[in-house]
Design a protein around this motif. Structure first.
Motif, PDB file in Angstrom:
ATOM      1  N   LEU A 161      11.535 -30.067  -3.289  1.00  0.00           N
ATOM      2  CA  LEU A 161      11.331 -29.522  -1.952  1.00  0.00           C
ATOM      3  C   LEU A 161      12.239 -28.312  -1.796  1.00  0.00           C
ATOM      4  O   LEU A 161      13.465 -28.434  -1.854  1.00  0.00           O
ATOM      5  N   VAL A 162      11.649 -27.137  -1.610  1.00  0.00           N
ATOM      6  CA  VAL A 162      12.408 -25.889  -1.558  1.00  0.00           C
ATOM      7  C   VAL A 162      12.559 -25.424  -0.116  1.00  0.00           C
ATOM      8  O   VAL A 162      11.576 -25.270   0.606  1.00  0.00           O
ATOM      9  N   LEU A 163      13.805 -25.197   0.301  1.00  0.00           N
ATOM     10  CA  LEU A 163      14.122 -24.663   1.617  1.00  0.00           C
ATOM     11  C   LEU A 163      14.678 -23.267   1.429  1.00  0.00           C
ATOM     12  O   LEU A 163      15.601 -23.066   0.634  1.00  0.00           O
ATOM     13  N   THR A 164      14.132 -22.301   2.136  1.00  0.00           N
ATOM     14  CA  THR A 164      14.573 -20.919   2.007  1.00  0.00           C
ATOM     15  C   THR A 164      14.929 -20.351   3.366  1.00  0.00           C
ATOM     16  O   THR A 164      14.192 -20.535   4.338  1.00  0.00           O
ATOM     17  N   ARG A 165      16.065 -19.681   3.435  1.00  0.00           N
ATOM     18  CA  ARG A 165      16.440 -18.957   4.649  1.00  0.00           C
ATOM     19  C   ARG A 165      17.126 -17.679   4.218  1.00  0.00           C
ATOM     20  O   ARG A 165      18.188 -17.703   3.599  1.00  0.00           O
ATOM     21  N   GLY A 166      16.502 -16.563   4.540  1.00  0.00           N
ATOM     22  CA  GLY A 166      17.056 -15.284   4.111  1.00  0.00           C
ATOM     23  C   GLY A 166      17.112 -15.211   2.600  1.00  0.00           C
ATOM     24  O   GLY A 166      16.144 -15.510   1.903  1.00  0.00           O
ATOM     25  N   ALA A 167      18.281 -14.818   2.078  1.00  0.00           N
ATOM     26  CA  ALA A 167      18.453 -14.680   0.629  1.00  0.00           C
ATOM     27  C   ALA A 167      18.846 -15.997  -0.030  1.00  0.00           C
ATOM     28  O   ALA A 167      18.950 -16.065  -1.255  1.00  0.00           O
ATOM     29  N   ASP A 168      19.062 -17.024   0.760  1.00  0.00           N
ATOM     30  CA  ASP A 168      19.544 -18.292   0.216  1.00  0.00           C
ATOM     31  C   ASP A 168      18.406 -19.276  -0.013  1.00  0.00           C
ATOM     32  O   ASP A 168      17.435 -19.321   0.740  1.00  0.00           O
ATOM     33  N   LYS A 169      18.584 -20.063  -1.049  1.00  0.00           N
ATOM     34  CA  LYS A 169      17.576 -21.062  -1.394  1.00  0.00           C
ATOM     35  C   LYS A 169      18.270 -22.385  -1.699  1.00  0.00           C
ATOM     36  O   LYS A 169      19.342 -22.429  -2.282  1.00  0.00           O
ATOM     37  N   GLU A 170      17.607 -23.462  -1.290  1.00  0.00           N
ATOM     38  CA  GLU A 170      18.121 -24.804  -1.512  1.00  0.00           C
ATOM     39  C   GLU A 170      16.969 -25.663  -2.009  1.00  0.00           C
ATOM     40  O   GLU A 170      15.886 -25.645  -1.424  1.00  0.00           O
ATOM     41  N   VAL A 171      17.173 -26.361  -3.114  1.00  0.00           N
ATOM     42  CA  VAL A 171      16.144 -27.239  -3.660  1.00  0.00           C
ATOM     43  C   VAL A 171      16.614 -28.679  -3.537  1.00  0.00           C
ATOM     44  O   VAL A 171      17.689 -29.031  -4.033  1.00  0.00           O
ATOM     45  N   ARG A 172      15.827 -29.496  -2.864  1.00  0.00           N
ATOM     46  CA  ARG A 172      16.151 -30.901  -2.706  1.00  0.00           C
ATOM     47  C   ARG A 172      15.180 -31.721  -3.538  1.00  0.00           C
ATOM     48  O   ARG A 172      13.965 -31.558  -3.422  1.00  0.00           O
ATOM     49  N   TYR A 173      15.712 -32.599  -4.340  1.00  0.00           N
ATOM     50  CA  TYR A 173      14.894 -33.429  -5.215  1.00  0.00           C
ATOM     51  C   TYR A 173      14.744 -34.807  -4.578  1.00  0.00           C
ATOM     52  O   TYR A 173      15.719 -35.546  -4.433  1.00  0.00           O
ATOM     53  N   ILE A 174      13.509 -35.154  -4.212  1.00  0.00           N
ATOM     54  CA  ILE A 174      13.215 -36.407  -3.532  1.00  0.00           C
ATOM     55  C   ILE A 174      12.537 -37.358  -4.511  1.00  0.00           C
ATOM     56  O   ILE A 174      11.443 -37.087  -4.996  1.00  0.00           O
ATOM     57  N   ASP A 175      13.219 -38.459  -4.828  1.00  0.00           N
ATOM     58  CA  ASP A 175      12.689 -39.423  -5.788  1.00  0.00           C
ATOM     59  C   ASP A 175      11.312 -39.914  -5.357  1.00  0.00           C
ATOM     60  O   ASP A 175      11.107 -40.282  -4.189  1.00  0.00           O
ATOM     61  N   GLN A 176      10.357 -39.933  -6.303  1.00  0.00           N
ATOM     62  CA  GLN A 176       8.984 -40.282  -5.950  1.00  0.00           C
ATOM     63  C   GLN A 176       8.809 -41.751  -5.587  1.00  0.00           C
ATOM     64  O   GLN A 176       7.870 -42.098  -4.868  1.00  0.00           O
ATOM     65  N   GLN A 177       9.689 -42.604  -6.068  1.00  0.00           N
ATOM     66  CA  GLN A 177       9.550 -44.023  -5.767  1.00  0.00           C
ATOM     67  C   GLN A 177      10.305 -44.420  -4.506  1.00  0.00           C
ATOM     68  O   GLN A 177       9.738 -45.047  -3.602  1.00  0.00           O
ATOM     69  N   SER A 178      11.577 -44.055  -4.415  1.00  0.00           N
ATOM     70  CA  SER A 178      12.384 -44.448  -3.248  1.00  0.00           C
ATOM     71  C   SER A 178      12.242 -43.484  -2.089  1.00  0.00           C
ATOM     72  O   SER A 178      12.517 -43.835  -0.937  1.00  0.00           O
ATOM     73  N   GLU A 181      16.822 -38.673  -1.437  1.00  0.00           N
ATOM     74  CA  GLU A 181      17.264 -37.476  -2.147  1.00  0.00           C
ATOM     75  C   GLU A 181      18.211 -37.866  -3.276  1.00  0.00           C
ATOM     76  O   GLU A 181      19.178 -38.610  -3.068  1.00  0.00           O
ATOM     77  N   VAL A 182      17.936 -37.345  -4.477  1.00  0.00           N
ATOM     78  CA  VAL A 182      18.762 -37.677  -5.634  1.00  0.00           C
ATOM     79  C   VAL A 182      19.539 -36.480  -6.182  1.00  0.00           C
ATOM     80  O   VAL A 182      20.500 -36.653  -6.926  1.00  0.00           O
ATOM     81  N   LYS A 183      19.119 -35.275  -5.812  1.00  0.00           N
ATOM     82  CA  LYS A 183      19.837 -34.086  -6.277  1.00  0.00           C
ATOM     83  C   LYS A 183      19.548 -32.924  -5.348  1.00  0.00           C
ATOM     84  O   LYS A 183      18.499 -32.861  -4.713  1.00  0.00           O
ATOM     85  N   ARG A 184      20.523 -32.006  -5.250  1.00  0.00           N
ATOM     86  CA  ARG A 184      20.338 -30.798  -4.456  1.00  0.00           C
ATOM     87  C   ARG A 184      20.975 -29.625  -5.187  1.00  0.00           C
ATOM     88  O   ARG A 184      22.064 -29.746  -5.744  1.00  0.00           O
ATOM     89  N   ILE A 185      20.294 -28.483  -5.159  1.00  0.00           N
ATOM     90  CA  ILE A 185      20.822 -27.263  -5.773  1.00  0.00           C
ATOM     91  C   ILE A 185      20.845 -26.159  -4.723  1.00  0.00           C
ATOM     92  O   ILE A 185      19.842 -25.891  -4.069  1.00  0.00           O
ATOM     93  N   TYR A 186      22.006 -25.552  -4.540  1.00  0.00           N
ATOM     94  CA  TYR A 186      22.156 -24.401  -3.662  1.00  0.00           C
ATOM     95  C   TYR A 186      22.181 -23.144  -4.526  1.00  0.00           C
ATOM     96  O   TYR A 186      22.830 -23.123  -5.571  1.00  0.00           O
ATOM     97  N   ALA A 187      21.540 -22.087  -4.072  1.00  0.00           N
ATOM     98  CA  ALA A 187      21.605 -20.807  -4.776  1.00  0.00           C
ATOM     99  C   ALA A 187      21.647 -19.689  -3.753  1.00  0.00           C
ATOM    100  O   ALA A 187      20.961 -19.723  -2.741  1.00  0.00           O
ATOM    101  N   GLY A 188      22.493 -18.695  -4.011  1.00  0.00           N
ATOM    102  CA  GLY A 188      22.611 -17.572  -3.095  1.00  0.00           C
ATOM    103  C   GLY A 188      23.612 -16.573  -3.615  1.00  0.00           C
ATOM    104  O   GLY A 188      23.874 -16.501  -4.821  1.00  0.00           O
ATOM    105  N   THR A 189      24.180 -15.787  -2.728  1.00  0.00           N
ATOM    106  CA  THR A 189      25.188 -14.805  -3.106  1.00  0.00           C
ATOM    107  C   THR A 189      26.397 -14.955  -2.195  1.00  0.00           C
ATOM    108  O   THR A 189      26.281 -15.323  -1.038  1.00  0.00           O
ATOM    109  N   HIS A 190      27.555 -14.661  -2.756  1.00  0.00           N
ATOM    110  CA  HIS A 190      28.803 -14.686  -1.998  1.00  0.00           C
ATOM    111  C   HIS A 190      29.668 -13.535  -2.475  1.00  0.00           C
ATOM    112  O   HIS A 190      29.975 -13.435  -3.658  1.00  0.00           O
TER     113      HIS A 190
END
Length: 250
Positions: A161-178, A181-190
Motif C-alpha cells: 500500500l503506497v502513500l504519497t504526499r508531495g515528494a515523500d513516499k511511504e510503503v506499508r506492507y499489509i499481510d494478506q492473511q492477518s 501491517e508487517v513492514k513500512r518503508i519511508y523514502a524522501g529527501t532531507h
C-alpha cells in the motif's frame, strides 16, 4: 505523517513510535485487478479492531524499551484526541521531551530550559500529533493511495500500500492473511539528501480491543534498532497539563 519537513531530527522519533492504530476513510481508490487500495485499508482496519472502536478512542499511552547498539533507552508516549502529544525519552540517564499542546510544540533536554519549536518544526510536530493517522482521511491530509501489487515479507505475501504526499513516499506492507501491517518503508529527501528508512512490526496483541504491535525493528541510514512495548493502554485518564510548556527540570 508524510510531510517533507518530517524527515528531520524527528524522523528517529517517528520510527521508534511506530504507529499502532489506523482508521479508514474515503481515500483515493487505485485498482490492482479487482482489489482497491481502499479495500486493503478496510481489511486492515477491521483486523485492528474495527473503525467504530478506533474512532471511539480518546487517549493512548505507550511505554517501550529501545535498543540501539549497546544503548538501552526507555520511552513513554502519551496522546489525547484530537492533537495533544508528548514523548519522553530516557537515554543514558539524559531525559528528553518533545510535546505538542494543541497549538505550540516544545522540546527540552536534560536540565536545559524548554524551547519552543520554530515555525517549520512546529508544523511538522503538529502534523505528527494528530490522533488519527493518515489513513483516516487521506485526501484531507494531502495523501494519495495506491496498491502496488504484493511482495513477500518474512516468507508470507503482503499487499504493498503506497502513500504519497508531495515528494515523500511511504510503503506499508499489509499481510494478506492477518491484514496487519508487517513492514513500512519511508523514502524522501532531507537537507538535499535522499533517505530510506525501514521498520518491521511483529508480536501483535490485543489491547483494549485494538491490535498493537509489541515488537518493532528498524534500519535507518545503516543504524539498526528495536523496540519492545512494556505497556500499552487506551482511554486511561491523562492530565492535559503534561502537554503544556513546562519549567526547567531541577
Amino acid at each position: 505523517m508524510l510531510r517533507k519537513s518530517v524527515v528531520s531530527s524527528f524522523l528517529a522519533l517517528s520510527l521508534t513510535l511506530a504507529p499502532t492504530l489506523a482508521a479508514a476513510g474515503e481515500g483515493q481508490e487505485c485498482t490492482q485487478g479487482k482489489l482497491t487500495a481502499q479495500a486493503v485499508v478496510d481489511k486492515h482496519v477491521k483486523a485492528l479492531g474495527g473503525r467504530e472502536r478506533l474512532k471511539a478512542v480518546k487517549t493512548f499511552q505507550l511505554t517501550t524499551v529501545i535498543k540501539e547498539g549497546d544503548t538501552v533507552s526507555t520511552s513513554t508516549l502519551r496522546r489525547v484526541r484530537p492533537n495533544l502529544f508528548r514523548y519522553d525519552l530516557d537515554k543514558n540517564g539524559v531525559k528528553t521531551t518533545k510535546a505538542f499542546d494543541g497549538t505550540q510544540g516544545w522540546t527540552v533536554e536534560g536540565s536545559a530550559a524548554p524551547q519552543r519549536l520554530d515555525k517549520d518544526k512546529n508544523a511538522m510536530l503538529a502534523d505528527h500529533a494528530l490522533f488519527d493517522e493518515a489513513l483516516l482521511d487521506p485526501k484531507a491530509r494531502g495523501v494519495t493511495l495506491a496498491l502496488d501489487g504484493t511482495e513477500d515479507v518474512n516468507g508470507a505475501p503482503a499487499f504493498k500500500l503506497v502513500l504519497t504526499r508531495g515528494a515523500d513516499k511511504e510503503v506499508r506492507y499489509i499481510d494478506q492473511q492477518s491484514h496487519l501491517e508487517v513492514k513500512r518503508i519511508y523514502a524522501g529527501t532531507h537537507e538535499g539528501k535522499a533517505f530510506t528508512k525501514t521498520i518491521a512490526f511483529s508480536d501483535y496483541r490485543s489491547v483494549d480491543g485494538i491490535m498493537v504491535s509489541h515488537q518493532a525493528s528498524w534500519d535507518a541510514d545503516g543504524k539498526k534498532g528495536e523496540k519492545t512495548v512494556q505497556s500499552a493502554r487506551y482511554d486511561a485518564p491523562v492530565d492535559a497539563a503534561v502537554f503544556k510548556l513546562q519549567t526547567p527540570r531541577s
